[in-house]
Design an enzyme around this catalytic site. Structure first.
Site, PDB file in Angstrom:
ATOM      1  N   HIS A 199       1.756  12.042   2.607  1.00  0.00           N
ATOM      2  CA  HIS A 199       0.322  12.352   2.552  1.00  0.00           C
ATOM      3  C   HIS A 199      -0.453  11.194   1.928  1.00  0.00           C
ATOM      4  O   HIS A 199      -1.517  10.794   2.429  1.00  0.00           O
ATOM      5  CB  HIS A 199       0.068  13.650   1.778  1.00  0.00           C
ATOM      6  N   TYR A 200       0.061  10.665   0.849  1.00  0.00           N
ATOM      7  CA  TYR A 200      -0.561   9.533   0.172  1.00  0.00           C
ATOM      8  C   TYR A 200      -0.667   8.341   1.131  1.00  0.00           C
ATOM      9  O   TYR A 200      -1.728   7.713   1.240  1.00  0.00           O
ATOM     10  CB  TYR A 200       0.266   9.177  -1.062  1.00  0.00           C
TER      11      TYR A 200
END
Length: 192
Positions: free
Chosen positions: A99-100
């Site tokens: 996600h990052y």
């Protein structure tokens, strides 16, 4: 590194961290004036800083809106620069931080899109930050073992890259991410 930023106004939005603090301090040491958060004046240089340590739940939409809005205002003014502080994961996703990595990639795409849309008056670039500090203030510990130089970088090394992008003599570079990651993005990052 010395760069004459005499009298230029610097705006800052986003995540405050040791890398952004050092970059802003170095800009001031080179003659720039960092504007206070509530200032209505338009900066000559806008620094947009994302979280540089991999964290879950990063949301970039508010900073995307700020960048687009301020970019349009800079175009109307006729000049300006934007510098994004991103993770090197913007170009090479990390398996442990999907996600990052996706959020960093979204900001990299925005940076490149703004570089096309705001040209020729506004230059828009990024610094892709790898493993920085001991203890780390940016990146992931696993990056160090895959960095070609075999060590974490320093906040000063990142600040030098930011100063390079701010240099008034640097007038042809736009839409680029300068990776300050010790060579991590050159190849070994795919292992994690």
């Amino acid at each position: 590194m010395r760069v004459d930023l005499g009298g230029l106004r610097v705006g800052f939005r986003g995540d405050v961290n040791p890398v952004s603090d050092c970059a802003l301090a170095r800009m001031v040491a080179n003659g720039a004036c960092v504007m206070q958060g509530g200032s209505a004046a338009l900066p000559d240089i806008l620094v947009i800083s994302l979280p540089l340590l991999p964290v879950e739940g990063v949301v970039v939409a508010p900073l995307q809106t700020v960048a687009a809005t301020m970019g349009d205002t800079m175009v109307a003014q006729g000049s300006g620069r934007m510098i994004f502080l991103l993770s090197a994961a913007a170009t090479m996703p990390m398996r442990r931080h999907p996600h990052y990595s996706m959020q960093m990639a979204a900001m990299l795409t925005l940076m490149r899109t703004l570089a096309m849309r705001l040209a020729p008056g506004v230059l828009v670039n990024a610094v892709g930050v790898g493993a920085i500090g001991d203890p780390l203030v940016a990146g992931d510990a696993a990056m160090v073992g895959h960095a070609s130089v075999g060590r974490p970088g320093t906040v000063e090394e990142v600040a030098d890259a930011v100063l390079f992008l701010c240099d008034p003599a640097n007038s042809y570079l736009t839409g680029q991410m300068l990776s300050v990651d010790g060579g991590w993005s050159a190849g070994y990052g795919r292992n994690f």
